[in-house]
Design a protein around this motif. Structure first.
Motif, PDB file in Angstrom:
ATOM      1  N   LEU A  17       0.515  -1.395   0.058  1.00  0.00           N
ATOM      2  CA  LEU A  17       0.142   0.131  -0.135  1.00  0.00           C
ATOM      3  C   LEU A  17       0.806   1.000   0.077  1.00  0.00           C
ATOM      4  CD1 LEU A  17      -2.653  -0.767   2.917  1.00  0.00           C
ATOM      5  CD2 LEU A  17      -2.569  -1.513   0.125  1.00  0.00           C
ATOM      6  N   LYS A  18       2.234   1.379   0.565  1.00  0.00           N
ATOM      7  CA  LYS A  18       2.796   2.316   0.546  1.00  0.00           C
ATOM      8  C   LYS A  18       4.345   1.645  -0.167  1.00  0.00           C
ATOM      9  CE  LYS A  18       3.538   2.946   4.604  1.00  0.00           C
ATOM     10  NZ  LYS A  18       3.510   3.891   6.332  1.00  0.00           N
ATOM     11  N   THR A  19       4.854   2.784  -0.536  1.00  0.00           N
ATOM     12  CA  THR A  19       6.290   2.244  -1.432  1.00  0.00           C
ATOM     13  C   THR A  19       7.005   1.213   0.032  1.00  0.00           C
ATOM     14  OG1 THR A  19       7.876   4.440  -0.542  1.00  0.00           O
ATOM     15  CG2 THR A  19       6.284   3.696  -3.498  1.00  0.00           C
ATOM     16  N   VAL A  20       8.437   1.171  -0.742  1.00  0.00           N
ATOM     17  CA  VAL A  20       9.506   0.615   0.808  1.00  0.00           C
ATOM     18  C   VAL A  20       9.883   1.488   1.003  1.00  0.00           C
ATOM     19  CG1 VAL A  20      11.381  -0.764  -0.073  1.00  0.00           C
ATOM     20  CG2 VAL A  20      10.503  -1.091  -1.252  1.00  0.00           C
ATOM     21  N   ASP A  21      10.646   2.858   0.574  1.00  0.00           N
ATOM     22  CA  ASP A  21      10.525   3.621   1.441  1.00  0.00           C
ATOM     23  C   ASP A  21       9.271   4.189   2.558  1.00  0.00           C
ATOM     24  OD1 ASP A  21      13.238   3.529  -0.138  1.00  0.00           O
ATOM     25  OD2 ASP A  21      12.455   5.310  -1.450  1.00  0.00           O
ATOM     26  N   GLN A  22       8.613   4.223   1.648  1.00  0.00           N
ATOM     27  CA  GLN A  22       7.770   4.931   2.869  1.00  0.00           C
ATOM     28  C   GLN A  22       7.026   3.439   4.213  1.00  0.00           C
ATOM     29  OE1 GLN A  22       4.426   5.043  -0.046  1.00  0.00           O
ATOM     30  NE2 GLN A  22       4.756   7.514  -0.525  1.00  0.00           N
ATOM     31  N   TYR A  23       7.135   2.440   3.588  1.00  0.00           N
ATOM     32  CA  TYR A  23       6.757   1.841   4.649  1.00  0.00           C
ATOM     33  C   TYR A  23       7.986   1.508   5.791  1.00  0.00           C
ATOM     34  CZ  TYR A  23       3.138  -1.362   3.455  1.00  0.00           C
ATOM     35  OH  TYR A  23       1.953  -0.929   2.816  1.00  0.00           O
ATOM     36  N   PHE A  24       9.126   1.801   5.552  1.00  0.00           N
ATOM     37  CA  PHE A  24      10.629   2.141   6.505  1.00  0.00           C
ATOM     38  C   PHE A  24      10.131   2.947   7.352  1.00  0.00           C
ATOM     39  CE2 PHE A  24      15.148   2.648   7.584  1.00  0.00           C
ATOM     40  CZ  PHE A  24      15.264   1.489   8.216  1.00  0.00           C
ATOM     41  N   ASN A  29       1.150   7.786   6.499  1.00  0.00           N
ATOM     42  CA  ASN A  29       0.643   6.440   7.332  1.00  0.00           C
ATOM     43  C   ASN A  29      -0.928   6.969   7.616  1.00  0.00           C
ATOM     44  OD1 ASN A  29       2.565   5.294   9.396  1.00  0.00           O
ATOM     45  ND2 ASN A  29       3.054   6.835  10.774  1.00  0.00           N
ATOM     46  N   ASP A  30      -1.431   8.232   6.753  1.00  0.00           N
ATOM     47  CA  ASP A  30      -2.623   7.926   6.032  1.00  0.00           C
ATOM     48  C   ASP A  30      -3.076   6.906   5.101  1.00  0.00           C
ATOM     49  OD1 ASP A  30      -0.717   9.564   4.220  1.00  0.00           O
ATOM     50  OD2 ASP A  30      -2.533  10.195   3.156  1.00  0.00           O
ATOM     51  N   ILE A  31      -2.117   6.263   4.861  1.00  0.00           N
ATOM     52  CA  ILE A  31      -2.283   5.137   4.215  1.00  0.00           C
ATOM     53  C   ILE A  31      -2.682   4.254   4.370  1.00  0.00           C
ATOM     54  CG2 ILE A  31      -1.588   3.955   2.208  1.00  0.00           C
ATOM     55  CD1 ILE A  31      -0.819   5.995   0.834  1.00  0.00           C
ATOM     56  N   GLN A  32      -1.807   3.977   5.960  1.00  0.00           N
ATOM     57  CA  GLN A  32      -1.588   2.445   6.555  1.00  0.00           C
ATOM     58  C   GLN A  32       0.008   2.774   7.615  1.00  0.00           C
ATOM     59  OE1 GLN A  32       0.359  -1.336   4.852  1.00  0.00           O
ATOM     60  NE2 GLN A  32      -0.464  -2.490   6.383  1.00  0.00           N
TER      61      GLN A  32
END
Length: 981
Positions: A17-24, A29-32
């Motif tokens: 739901l988010k990119t690799v960078d966004q997850y790391f 966090n509005d997405i997940q």
């Protein structure tokens, strides 16, 4: 005692739901709400505080990034935890790869990348021993075979068909021995496998993550809300319910889920209490013992029970989560990304080979660092929400961008290699230019050059002849081969259908220049292309365009070469006549592009399930695009083409190249029209109308072994199929075929990417090539699969199928070699030519090979790369390479090519091997040190016996330069080279 192994874990998707960078980093966090760095920041101190606690970690793409940010003190602490077995790495790949859409080459590479990181940073104690495929949507037998060859003791997964799971639960058959290659590799491919009882989440009511809503364990007797007694009893009931479906006195519970443990204290504090109070019940006669554990610890306990287990040799596709809900749509979702990943893997192998063959290690870490970027990008894309096509659109864009950046870095390596290999003397080699959009007839360099050089590198150990198609804007042309001989060429007009593709709007190409090239094994050939006004010099000929329908007396309605004839007499009924001229086999063939209407719904229950990125669900019968297909022929000496226009959404070209033993079908689909409010599933249909094939058909497993499929049937349970199309679709990574055993005929279709495919009627094949959908299928991604192109309209996707009609006996030799040539295709680059071809030939090595002679026809060099990621046992200046060889045939496929093969390593011209150590498939353990847990099992058919399977002889012959290979065997070596060579 009944031992309950609690396994604290987190499942961290490498993009979804988010990119690799966004997850790391924990952004968006509005997405997940998820931040992987905080998970590791939180877990490690908890482990350090208490020697009883355990934790497992899986995705090395995230861990390696976190590790690179830590100081020396933290690294020492983590190493201590790993050495003590309290932080355990399971699986160990760069990601948890998909199993349906992935190619075996990329699967091995991404695990090797993760393994090498763990080996380098932590040594032997970090070596993963357990496969952990808890989230992929179905499971491949080839994956199980690989895990066994990695040296794993077992595998655990979470998803399998709901009917299959119900049956296994009732039969207490949740754990078994999976025979990954029963026909070819035997015991070396066998793997203990367990299905997780609670998918991969905690048991109901016992999730203690800060994002969960379950009640914590409240044990202070002074409080009014004390719940310890009820919580203990609830847990004991759950334990007993699970235990009755398993054979041993050990059960495993996964305590964690997606991106959990960002506050590990909440988890561990409640688990401590749960363990304490449940185990206190032993004083009251309870036989339940709860402990912190890991999958390998659980496996060890099972193994020492010396039980005999059931076995299976099936795979677990397609996966259905409920009635009407088969997750077979993702076999084809995001077809463009699937194709890009396959081509990227091809180019990565080229780069790694050229790095070794040009000895770029002498240039320092330049090549290794650039290759690392590409390896990591491709490793990320193997993730089960990446190449699967089940991610959000912005995440798919990020994956594609990573591949593009990696390819650019890889081009720096190949350029450096050609700078060393091309020049004969001190002259500098010209810069190589790559054109990744030649599939849509676009190459800015060749379109604006009057003359240029073309270098074609062959990553295979066999001599290759192939046809190239170069976009050009002028003509006529003179083409000169590496020896200075003129080469016949053909100019083929760029079609109007190609010109309308928005991504090529800058192209000025009016033609493609087509000619045959021959490339030596593991080497290159350089050709010269010169535009000329002198017709006596020109070697290119224009093609003749013939429109249909027309007066049949003008020209016969067919295209042909020495191998095949495609008769077009009845083309408006979508019927061809397909003939293999050498074998005297002819069949009628309804071959065209069709579509299914995608089912829409709110997904509230199975009957309302919508077709989406994961699920495939069709509404009604397939539809023809139009009754009157417009057709024209392109005729020439080298290639003959039948261009078919099915309307504004789909076209195809059927091609016959001179002397080539296949029929090429190039399909172009899009933009798919959704103004009618219909989502659509586009297929290519190959309906023979004459072959009697019954309900059997055959697909490959990740590009390697062939599996027999039976329509509306599963071997291990009484299958109730609620979806005729989706329930019979299987992954097709490289080929699908049907056989008419009475007539001794086989029709094979090879793909250039992973697609879903099936045989829904006797004598028929179909492949799902492109999808555009209006509904989300409610499995988390939260948006419909609605890809658009550069113009904002629906994405146009183009791909190729190779069709072979042959006898059953002779087909394997063709489909094996063609599949290999497809995924390891020659790499083409261009460079300026500022002199005559004759002058250039005096300055450059125009043809070169790293082999004295080709490899045997049944052998492929799977891997060749620099190897410095092993522990620093030797000085780094001593060069080492990682090299893998594989036998590409199965037993009994071919009377000659299925025999054992021998490779002589002294046939390499650019390096000399001094010593060699054979390793496990993942290259992280000497094979001589492998000691896997043995498992006894009951054969799944009466005709087989336990004593029948024997270990392969994997010993290196006395002469280290000679390697023997048995059918389907892959052998992996670290070779130390003569540093002076």
């Amino acid at each position: 005692m009944l031992n309950v192994h609690l396994v604290p874990h987190t499942h961290d998707d490498v993009g979804w739901l988010k990119t690799v960078d966004q997850y790391f980093y924990g952004s968006r966090n509005d997405i997940q709400h998820a931040g992987v760095q905080y998970i590791l920041d939180s877990v490690i101190p908890e482990l350090l505080r208490d020697p009883i606690k355990r934790f497992i970690y899986v995705e090395i793409a995230f861990f390696a990034r976190w590790w690179r940010e830590q100081d020396a003190a933290m690294k020492e602490n983590v190493k201590q935890l790993v050495n003590e077995g309290r932080l355990e790495f399971v699986l160990g790949g760069w990601c948890m790869n998909d199993e349906a859409s992935t190619h075996y080459n990329a699967m091995i590479d991404q695990h090797t990348l993760g393994f090498s990181f763990l080996q380098e940073e932590f040594g032997a104690c970090a070596r993963p021993r357990v496969g952990w495929q808890i989230d992929p949507f179905g499971h491949s037998r080839e994956q199980a075979s690989m895990f066994a060859q990695f040296g794993f003791d077992g595998l655990f997964f979470g998803r399998l068909d709901y009917q299959d799971k119900d049956t296994r639960v009732k039969q207490n058959n949740m754990e078994f021995v999976w025979r990954g290659s029963p026909k070819n590799l035997g015991k070396t491919s066998e793997l203990f496998t367990g299905v997780l009882y609670n998918h991969y989440v905690p048991p109901p009511g016992f999730c203690f993550d800060e994002l969960c809503n379950d009640e914590p364990i409240m044990d202070d007797e002074r409080m009014h809300d004390v719940n310890i007694q009820s919580r203990v009893q609830d847990f004991i009931k759950i334990v007993k319910d699970q235990a009755q479906h398993f054979h041993s006195n050990n059960i495993m519970m996964t305590m964690g889920s997606d991106f959990q443990y960002s506050n590990a204290h909440t988890w561990y504090k409640n688990l401590d209490k749960l363990i304490k109070y449940v185990n206190q019940q032993q004083s009251n006669g309870s036989d339940i013992n709860v402990l912190y554990s890991t999958p390998s610890c659980y496996l060890y306990n099972l193994n020492h029970l010396n039980q005999v287990w059931n076995s299976t040799k099936d795979d677990f596709f397609p996966y259905a989560s409920r009635e009407n809900t088969f997750w077979s749509g993702y076999f084809s979702s995001r077809a463009a990304l699937k194709g890009y990943a396959r081509k990227s893997n091809n180019f990565l192998q080229v780069c790694k080979q050229l790095d070794v063959l040009a000895d770029l290690r002498r240039e320092g870490n330049f090549a290794l660092e650039n290759l690392r970027v590409f390896k990591e990008a491709l490793g990320v894309v193997q993730h089960h929400d990446a190449i699967s096509g089940t991610e959000k659109q912005h995440v798919a864009n990020d994956y594609a961008q990573r591949l593009a950046v990696g390819a650019e870095r890889c081009q720096l390596v190949t350029n450096a290699a050609f700078e060393k290999l091309l020049p004969k003397g001190s002259d500098k080699a010209p810069q190589q230019v790559y054109c990744p959009l030649t599939n849509i007839s676009y190459c800015d360099f060749t379109e604006h050059q009057k003359q240029f050089m073309m270098t074609v590198y062959n990553p295979l150990g066999h001599i290759i002849t192939d046809f190239v198609r170069i976009p050009v804007s002028g003509g006529p042309y003179r083409v000169v081969d590496p020896k200075g001989l003129n080469v016949t060429a053909q100019l083929v007009q760029v079609t109007n259908e190609t010109k309308r593709i928005p991504e090529r709007k800058k192209s000025i190409a009016t033609n493609e220049l087509v000619f045959m090239v021959e490339i030596p094994p593991l080497g290159y050939s350089t050709y010269f292309i010169v535009e000329t006004n002198n017709m006596d010099e020109a070697t290119s000929q224009s093609s003749k365009i013939v429109s249909l329908p027309r007066d049949q007396s003008e020209l016969p309605l067919y295209i042909d070469n020495d191998e095949y004839l495609v008769n077009l007499d009845n083309i408006n009924a979508n019927t061809l006549g397909l003939s293999n001229k050498r074998k005297n086999i002819s069949i009628p063939l309804n071959q065209a592009i069709w579509w299914y209407e995608a089912f829409g719904g709110n997904c509230s229950k199975g009957e309302f399930q919508a077709s989406g990125a994961y699920a495939l669900r069709t509404k009604g019968e397939r539809h023809r695009l139009q009754d009157d297909t417009s057709v024209y022929l392109t005729m020439g000496e080298l290639v003959q083409e039948a261009h078919m226009n099915f309307g504004p959404e789909a076209t195809q070209v059927i091609r016959l190249y001179k002397d080539m033993p296949f029929v090429e079908v190039e399909w172009t689909v899009g933009p798919i029209n959704i103004k009618d409010k219909l989502g659509k599933e586009y297929i290519t249909l190959y309906d023979t109308q004459s072959m009697t094939t019954g309900d059997l058909f055959y697909t490959d497993a990740n590009g390697r072994e062939i599996l027999e499929r039976q329509r509306d049937h599963r071997n291990t349970w009484n299958f109730n199929n609620t979806e005729h199309v989706a329930g019979n679709y299987y992954p097709v990574n490289s080929r699908i075929f049907i056989q008419d055993k009475t007539q001794n005929q086989q029709l094979t279709v090879l793909t250039d990417r992973s697609e879903g495919g099936s045989s829904l009627e006797s004598g028929s094949l179909e492949l799902l090539v492109h999808r555009r959908l209006l509904y989300d299928d409610h499995f988390g991604v939260g948006e419909p699969l609605n890809e658009t192109g550069a113009d904002g309209q629906g994405l146009i996707v183009r791909g190729k199928h190779l069709m072979i009609l042959d006898t059953i006996k002779d087909s394997p030799a063709l489909h094996r070699s063609l599949a290999l040539k497809s995924y390891m295709a020659p790499s083409i680059s261009f460079s300026e030519l500022t002199m005559t071809p004759e002058q250039a030939m005096s300055k450059y090595n125009t043809q070169w090979s790293a082999l004295k002679k080709p490899l045997p026809a049944n052998v492929h060099m799977l891997t060749l790369e620099q190897w410095t990621d092993t522990p620093k046992i030797q000085p780094i200046e001593i060069p080492q390479i990682l090299i893998r060889f594989e036998h590409i045939y199965e037993k009994d496929e071919d009377t000659v090519l299925s025999q054992s093969a021998v490779v002589d390593l002294t046939d390499f011209t650019t390096f000399k091997i001094v010593t060699m150590v054979e390793l496990t498939l993942g290259a992280n353990l000497p094979l001589a040190e492998l000691n896997r847990l043995p498992w006894a099992y009951i054969p799944d058919t009466k005709e087989e016996s336990l004593t029948k399977e024997k270990l392969l002889n994997t010993a290196i012959p006395r002469s280290q330069s000679i390697i023997s290979l048995q059918p389907m065997q892959i052998r992996t070596f670290i070779a130390t080279l003569d540093k002076m060579h």
